[in-house]
Structure formats: C-alpha cells, structure tokens
Design a protein around this motif. Sequence first.
Motif, PDB file in Angstrom:
ATOM      1  N   LEU A 165      31.328   1.071 -27.724  1.00 49.03           N
ATOM      2  CA  LEU A 165      31.282   2.514 -27.640  1.00 49.03           C
ATOM      3  C   LEU A 165      31.818   2.567 -29.082  1.00 49.03           C
ATOM      4  CD1 LEU A 165      32.771   5.428 -25.340  1.00 49.03           C
ATOM      5  CD2 LEU A 165      32.826   5.407 -27.723  1.00 49.03           C
ATOM      6  N   ALA A 166      29.681   3.580 -29.615  1.00 44.25           N
ATOM      7  CA  ALA A 166      29.805   3.536 -31.181  1.00 44.25           C
ATOM      8  C   ALA A 166      29.392   5.096 -31.164  1.00 44.25           C
ATOM      9  CB  ALA A 166      29.425   2.554 -31.358  1.00 44.25           C
ATOM     10  N   VAL A 167      29.382   5.792 -31.393  1.00 47.18           N
ATOM     11  CA  VAL A 167      28.846   7.043 -31.729  1.00 47.18           C
ATOM     12  C   VAL A 167      28.065   6.883 -33.518  1.00 47.18           C
ATOM     13  CG1 VAL A 167      29.027   9.537 -32.047  1.00 47.18           C
ATOM     14  CG2 VAL A 167      30.403   8.834 -30.476  1.00 47.18           C
ATOM     15  N   GLN A 168      27.215   7.630 -33.671  1.00 45.72           N
ATOM     16  CA  GLN A 168      26.277   6.714 -35.102  1.00 45.72           C
ATOM     17  C   GLN A 168      25.533   8.347 -35.240  1.00 45.72           C
ATOM     18  OE1 GLN A 168      24.718   3.635 -34.988  1.00 45.72           O
ATOM     19  NE2 GLN A 168      26.404   2.428 -34.969  1.00 45.72           N
ATOM     20  N   ALA A 169      24.867   9.057 -36.276  1.00 43.91           N
ATOM     21  CA  ALA A 169      24.462  10.203 -36.835  1.00 43.91           C
ATOM     22  C   ALA A 169      22.718   9.401 -36.522  1.00 43.91           C
ATOM     23  CB  ALA A 169      24.026  10.373 -38.517  1.00 43.91           C
ATOM     24  N   GLY A 170      21.783  10.128 -36.281  1.00 49.29           N
ATOM     25  CA  GLY A 170      20.522   9.874 -35.227  1.00 49.29           C
ATOM     26  C   GLY A 170      19.751  10.940 -35.858  1.00 49.29           C
ATOM     27  N   SER A 171      18.664  10.607 -35.138  1.00 49.42           N
ATOM     28  CA  SER A 171      17.103  12.017 -34.320  1.00 49.42           C
ATOM     29  C   SER A 171      16.817  11.689 -32.742  1.00 49.42           C
ATOM     30  CB  SER A 171      16.745  12.196 -35.575  1.00 49.42           C
ATOM     31  OG  SER A 171      15.632  10.898 -35.719  1.00 49.42           O
ATOM     32  N   ASP A 172      16.787  12.986 -31.925  1.00 42.27           N
ATOM     33  CA  ASP A 172      16.296  12.142 -31.459  1.00 42.27           C
ATOM     34  C   ASP A 172      14.102  11.939 -30.947  1.00 42.27           C
ATOM     35  OD1 ASP A 172      15.039  14.574 -31.847  1.00 42.27           O
ATOM     36  OD2 ASP A 172      15.974  15.572 -30.484  1.00 42.27           O
ATOM     37  N   ALA A 173      14.216  11.846 -29.927  1.00 38.78           N
ATOM     38  CA  ALA A 173      12.717  11.223 -30.154  1.00 38.78           C
ATOM     39  C   ALA A 173      11.947  12.427 -31.333  1.00 38.78           C
ATOM     40  CB  ALA A 173      11.887  11.108 -28.585  1.00 38.78           C
ATOM     41  N   THR A 174      12.199  13.947 -31.155  1.00 36.66           N
ATOM     42  CA  THR A 174      11.350  15.325 -31.693  1.00 36.66           C
ATOM     43  C   THR A 174      11.849  14.586 -32.825  1.00 36.66           C
ATOM     44  OG1 THR A 174      12.710  16.127 -31.051  1.00 36.66           O
ATOM     45  CG2 THR A 174      11.163  16.060 -29.170  1.00 36.66           C
ATOM     46  N   GLY A 175      12.150  14.054 -33.734  1.00 41.11           N
ATOM     47  CA  GLY A 175      13.053  14.366 -34.912  1.00 41.11           C
ATOM     48  C   GLY A 175      14.051  14.830 -35.694  1.00 41.11           C
ATOM     49  N   VAL A 176      14.870  15.699 -33.950  1.00 38.09           N
ATOM     50  CA  VAL A 176      16.585  16.954 -34.550  1.00 38.09           C
ATOM     51  C   VAL A 176      17.120  15.527 -34.472  1.00 38.09           C
ATOM     52  CG1 VAL A 176      17.507  18.404 -33.729  1.00 38.09           C
ATOM     53  CG2 VAL A 176      15.486  18.539 -33.462  1.00 38.09           C
ATOM     54  N   ALA A 177      17.908  15.748 -35.843  1.00 39.68           N
ATOM     55  CA  ALA A 177      18.780  14.990 -35.603  1.00 39.68           C
ATOM     56  C   ALA A 177      20.135  15.396 -35.690  1.00 39.68           C
ATOM     57  CB  ALA A 177      19.010  15.676 -37.647  1.00 39.68           C
ATOM     58  N   THR A 178      20.720  14.227 -35.018  1.00 39.22           N
ATOM     59  CA  THR A 178      21.733  14.644 -34.255  1.00 39.22           C
ATOM     60  C   THR A 178      22.564  13.913 -34.279  1.00 39.22           C
ATOM     61  OG1 THR A 178      22.713  15.003 -31.782  1.00 39.22           O
ATOM     62  CG2 THR A 178      20.556  13.801 -31.734  1.00 39.22           C
ATOM     63  N   ASP A 179      24.248  13.404 -33.444  1.00 44.33           N
ATOM     64  CA  ASP A 179      24.692  12.399 -33.066  1.00 44.33           C
ATOM     65  C   ASP A 179      24.068  11.363 -31.923  1.00 44.33           C
ATOM     66  OD1 ASP A 179      26.622  12.971 -35.361  1.00 44.33           O
ATOM     67  OD2 ASP A 179      27.789  14.602 -34.325  1.00 44.33           O
TER      68      ASP A 179
END
Length: 314
Positions: A165-179
């Motif tokens: 189980l890991a939580v990382q910063a990233g972005s969704d398919a639309t480019g919105v930044a989120t965990d």
Amino acid sequence: MHAKTDSEVTSLAASSPARSPRRPVYYVQSPSRDSHDGEKTATSFHSTPVLSPMGSPPHSHASLGHHSRESSSSRFSGSRKITPNDASRAPHGKSQKSWKQPDMIEEEGLLSEEDHHKPLPRRCYVLAFVLGFILLFSFFSLILWGASKPMKPKITMKSIKFDHLAVQAGSDATGVATDMISLSSTVKFTYRNTGTFFGVHVSSTPLDLLYSEIVIGSGEMKEFHQSRNSQRTVSVAVTGDRIALYGSGEGLSSSTGAPTIPVQLKLSFELRSRAYVLGKLVKPKFNKKIDCSLTLNPKHINATIPLTNSCTYD
C-alpha cells in the motif's frame, strides 16, 4: 225241453246282467280355450267315459253333468296357469311374440345408452395425458423448489492481507494534481453448499475496497461449481493502481509513501449462487450481500487481518 215263454226270457235277462250285450261307449271332449291346455284335454279324454243315451240309466246323466262341470272348471282354472313347460310347448309364433317385445325394448334401451356414452376420440386422451403430465411435473418441481430454498449456502469471511500500500503525489487523466494510491491485497472466505441433493454454480460481483466512498481497489472472483454438501476456501486478489484520491488523501501521504495513521476501509461485494436441482428447469437462486469494515494499521502491512467478526451478510 220246453219252449221258454216271454216272461221267462224277461226275468232271465233281468237276473243275469253280465250276459247282456256290450253297449257302445262314447267319449265327450270339451273344446280347449287355449292351446296350452292340450295335455289336460288329452287326460280328460282318456279319463271321462260316457255311456250312450240309449243304454245309460237316468242317474248316470246327472253324474255325467256334474262330472263335466267339475272337469271343465278344472280345465278352465288350469288354462290360466302357464308354466315354463307350457310356454315351451306353445306354438312358435305365439311364444316368440310374447317374449320378443321385452327383448326389443331392452335392446333399444341399450342402444340409446350407447348413443349417449360414445367413447371420446383418441386425441382427447392424448391431450389429457399431456396436460396431466405437465401438471404432475410442475407439482413435483414446486416440491423440489420448496425443499431446496431452506438449504442456503453458508459464507464465512476469513481474512484480508495487504501486501503493498503506497500513497504518492500525481495527477489524474485530465492533468489535475492529486494524491494517488496503489495497493495489492488478498481476501479469503469459505463457501459451503448445504444442499444435500443439488450442486450450485457460484459467481460474484467485483470485490470493491473503498476509502471515503472511493473505490481504491477491486478484484474479480473466478466462477466455480460447488457440489452438494461440500465447502471450499476462496481467495480473491484485490488490487488498485494509481487511484486518484483528490482531497481525501491528505492524512495518508508521507515521504516514504506509506500511511502514518490508521486507515478506515470497507470491503463490499455480492455473492450469487444458483442451484441446479432438476437440471436447468428448477434453479433456485441464493444471493448474499457482504459488507466488511476494517481498520488498516500501518504496522499491519504484510500481516493477516481477520474479518470474522467485522462483516454483515444480507
């Protein structure tokens, strides 16, 4: 010898009746009123001799009249009593006429009854047989269905194990930044078929693992067939890859990527069982909705978390 006088001849004739000349005998036959009295008439003919009027004394006529009245009355009464022997001796035409009429009436009655009770056509019997078979088969199927309904499968959730189980910063398919969260786990449960005379085919909806109403992991169970009165342990892999948490994962992120606080999760799925009681004709269904609440402690990664007392079955 001297010649006999007339007076001597007369006295000799009176004193010697045996030597008198034989008188002719006459028989009187009364006419029969019915042809059935032939035998009695013949008897009367032989038993009633009558002397001629010339040679019979006066009192014999009186006795003859009395005897004739008695014999005629007896013949008259006898002619009214018809015995089976008399009927058999009767003329052929008259006997047949007396018995033919009731026979004809009886035969006509039988014919009329046969007209009213004609046999049904063969197709009616075939149709009745088919309908009876359908009704009997439906009744038998209903009995089997009713007998199988109480034999519901028994499902017991065993455990879940998080391998990663890991939580990382990233972005969704639309480019919105989120965990973003990624995980892999294994869910185990036991399935028992309590049916004593039928097997079941088991399928399931996806096993969803939710965090704050967000599905962070899902798993597909392989369909299987469970034989009667048997059980098995089922293992399903539940995984998620880079699932966007948006604003819900603020407390889960860390520099190492592992959560630092306990995480409240929920496991939900529906298990569907279909029994084959009478082939594909009688197939009772048993559906079970299962919800499990669990708490993931960061220290329990790669450890088995029991689910026995944390699940509901609806």
